[in-house]
Design a protein around this motif. Structure first.
Motif, short mmCIF file in Angstrom:
data_model
loop_
_atom_site.label_atom_id
_atom_site.label_comp_id
_atom_site.label_asym_id
_atom_site.label_seq_id
_atom_site.Cartn_x
_atom_site.Cartn_y
_atom_site.Cartn_z
N UNK A 422 -0.82 -2.88 0.12
CA UNK A 422 -1.39 -1.60 0.58
C UNK A 422 -1.31 -1.51 2.10
N UNK A 423 -1.54 -2.63 2.77
CA UNK A 423 -1.46 -2.65 4.23
C UNK A 423 -0.05 -2.25 4.70
N UNK A 424 0.97 -2.75 3.99
CA UNK A 424 2.34 -2.40 4.33
C UNK A 424 2.59 -0.91 4.13
N UNK A 425 2.07 -0.36 3.03
CA UNK A 425 2.25 1.07 2.77
C UNK A 425 1.59 1.92 3.85
N UNK A 426 0.44 1.49 4.32
CA UNK A 426 -0.25 2.24 5.38
C UNK A 426 0.57 2.22 6.67
N UNK A 427 1.06 1.05 7.05
CA UNK A 427 1.90 0.95 8.26
C UNK A 427 3.14 1.84 8.13
#
Length: 633
Positions: A422-427
């Motif tokens: 999810x962190x990657x998707x946000x970035x």
């Protein structure tokens, strides 16, 4: 171990407790005169192994069922008392319902008055009990002759030795069921400790109706555990605490909560996993939680037992707290359950994603709940989760240590948990938004920071987005451009005339400082066309390179920052100043001073108090310099 009696009126509960402990729990004159328990009574029995068993004697008459329910909360074992001659009666069944809904699974049956019953009556009573509680041992006893009391006492002693020890995990919480003044000591409150540990000298918060959501701070001057002086008390023990603080006896009601200072804040609505017979999707009920009884509304969220309860007064409940509901008149038990979310959302409570979160919160332990929420790819407000689960800081850290690949987003005091995916998707979303801005608005400096939360609001709350942005800036994937962000190699492409207008405008505003000119004054002073001037102003305001002070003035963010610093100096420790004081201190005209003050009002940095301005808490917060927002309201 805490034991509570249960059973129909006049089946010998109080006499049985006296036979086991030597204590007559009928402390009220009316109880002794009428021979009937009205309120809760308390007694203690030492065991040969050095343990202590606390007994809570409850009323059997249905008019005092609310007192019975208050006493059952937080117990380890139910001692069901049945008259051998009368057998199972209506309040026997009702009390068993209470035990079931409040999660009491351990029960013993005392078949009393065997000296007065015929063998056939005893057998009938045994058969009726076996249908209701097939796995619970039955002890025939006589409270008068003492027959069978020894066998029952020996079983209770064994249960106390074998009962799993409660080690005081969690933050201290106790729902009060007694309060009184003791000569020479002062205010004393008592109850069964629901969680955690308390020590002499601890600072706690007492949540009363008068104290409100913040509670009133109190200090533990002394305490008794199971009727003996002690230095500390643990979950599962009966405890009386001598309190010091700004609270009167009249302020305290049965069911008020005494909690550790870091406990969950009181809430007016909670989500729960319930079971029972509700006739309507929304109905008024009588709620029992801890030792508290109050009116409430229950909303059915789905057909799988998820409810939301709305309270008239906020309570500091925690995940796992058991509760029971009756109909509005208190005539019938409707059901019960356990708290899943002490602070439930008002909007979107039936949305699929919310119901999915409640499924995760319905698992047996906080660790399992957290693991499922992460598998569901949720973003978790960790301080709120920890407090709701009633975990201490150390317990929370130990729980997090068991999770690999966990991203912990910390920003401006907030702390969220999420998966690396999810962190990657946000970035990627944030970077894509900046790239889209470059393509669609090549004249702009970049993507204004204020637009970022809106563009990725479906992925995470603002603090997580802010943390992800900081991560992108630290990795030099993005770079700050005033109050915007851009890709490192990006250069805005503006028409030469507009670029010249911006350069002259910026120089003019920087030289003028706090003497912010009107638009009409800038039109006369700057050798640019009106069209190019206002095109440069509008783009710079959108990018965050300028702040709009009023309908007729703009200025640079650093000028706003300097004005704020000067006004904070003027306000001093009191945080308050008048228009005339501001005008004099800044050395500006009245019209400009008023426009500046109205700007700060609109930014919620100040608020009007009569003829003066008062700085708000927001004005004292630092602003993230990495975002190019230094001193930007």
């Amino acid at each position: 171990m805490i034991v509570a009696t249960a059973g129909h009126v006049d089946h010998g509960k109080t006499s049985l407790v006296k036979a086991l402990t030597g204590v007559n729990t009928a402390r009220l004159e009316e109880e002794r005169r009428r021979g009937m328990t009205i309120d809760l009574g308390y007694a203690y029995r030492p065991t040969p192994a050095g343990e202590a068993i606390g007994f809570i004697d409850v009323p059997g008459h249905r008019r005092f069922l609310h007192n019975m329910i208050a006493g059952i909360s937080g117990i380890d074992l139910g001692l069901v008392v049945v008259d051998a001659g009368e057998g199972v009666k209506p309040q026997t069944r009702e009390h068993l319902q209470v035990l079931h809904h409040l999660g009491v699974t351990q029960t013993l049956i005392a078949l009393t008055k065997i000296d007065r019953a015929e063998p056939a009556q005893r057998d009938a009573a045994r058969r009726a009990i076996a249908e209701l509680l097939p796995d619970s041992p039955v002890f025939p006893v006589s409270n008068i002759s003492g027959e069978g009391i020894g066998a029952l006492a020996a079983c209770l002693d064994r249960q106390a030795t074998q009962a799993p020890a409660r080690r005081g995990e969690g933050l201290f919480r106790l729902s009060l069921d007694r309060r009184f003044l003791l000569k020479g000591a002062g205010l004393v409150v008592a109850g069964t400790i629901a969680a955690g540990r308390v020590r002499v000298g601890d600072s706690l918060r007492l949540f009363t109706a008068r104290a409100g959501d913040r509670g009133v701070p109190v200090r533990v001057r002394g305490l008794h555990v199971h009727n003996r002086p002690a230095e500390s008390g643990l979950a599962g023990q009966r405890c009386a605490l001598n309190l010091a603080g700004d609270v009167d006896l009249e302020d305290i009601e049965r069911g008020d909560w005494l909690c550790a200072a870091d406990t969950v804040a009181p809430g007016l609505r909670f989500d729960a996993l319930g079971a029972g017979q509700l006739g309507l999707r929304q109905q008024r009920v009588r709620l029992h939680v801890g030792a508290k009884r109050m009116a409430a509304q229950v909303l059915q969220l789905d057909d799988e037992g998820h409810w939301q309860l709305l309270l008239p007064r906020a309570l500091p409940l925690a995940w796992g707290d058991r509760f029971l509901i009756q109909d509005e008149g208190g005539d019938r038990i409707l059901g019960g359950g356990r708290v899943l979310a002490p602070h439930a959302p008002r909007r979107g409570r039936r949305r699929p994603e919310r119901l999915r979160q409640l499924h995760a919160l319905g698992l047996p332990t906080p660790g399992e709940c957290l693991a499922q929420a992460l598998r569901d790819d949720d973003v978790i407000d960790w301080p709120a989760f920890r407090r709701a689960a009633n975990l201490t800081g150390a317990e929370g850290e130990a729980l997090l240590a068991g999770f690999d690949g966990l991203v912990q987003a910390r920003q401006a005091g907030a702390h969220y948990l999420l998966t690396s995916n999810r962190w990657t998707r946000i970035r990627e979303r944030l970077l894509g938004a900046v790239q889209t801005r470059h393509r669609t608005s090549p004249a702009a400096e970049g993507l204004p920071l204020r637009d970022l939360p809106r563009l990725a609001a479906d992925l995470a709350p603002p603090p997580v987005l802010d943390a992800a942005l900081q991560d992108l800036l630290a990795d030099r994937v993005l770079v700050p451009r005033g109050a915007a962000v851009a890709e490192p190699g990006f250069q805005p492409r503006r028409p030469p005339a507009q670029e010249q207008a911006w350069r002259l405008l910026r120089e003019c505003l920087a030289q003028g400082g706090s003497r912010i000119p009107l638009f009409s004054e800038m039109e006369k002073a700057l050798p640019v066309s009106r069209k190019d001037l206002f095109a440069a102003i509008n783009l710079a305001v959108h990018d965050g390179r300028l702040q709009r002070v009023s309908r007729r003035r703009v200025t640079l963010p650093e000028v706003i920052g300097e004005l704020r610093r000067q006004l904070l100096t003027l306000a001093g420790s009191g945080g308050r100043f008048s228009v005339i004081e501001a005008k004099t201190h800044l050395g500006l005209g009245r019209d400009l001073t008023i426009e500046i003050l109205e700007y700060f009002d609109a930014a919620r940095f100040t608020r009007r108090v009569g003829n003066a301005r008062q700085f708000t808490a927001a004005a004292l917060l630092p602003v993230t310099a990495a975002h190019g927002q230094e001193d930007k309201p």
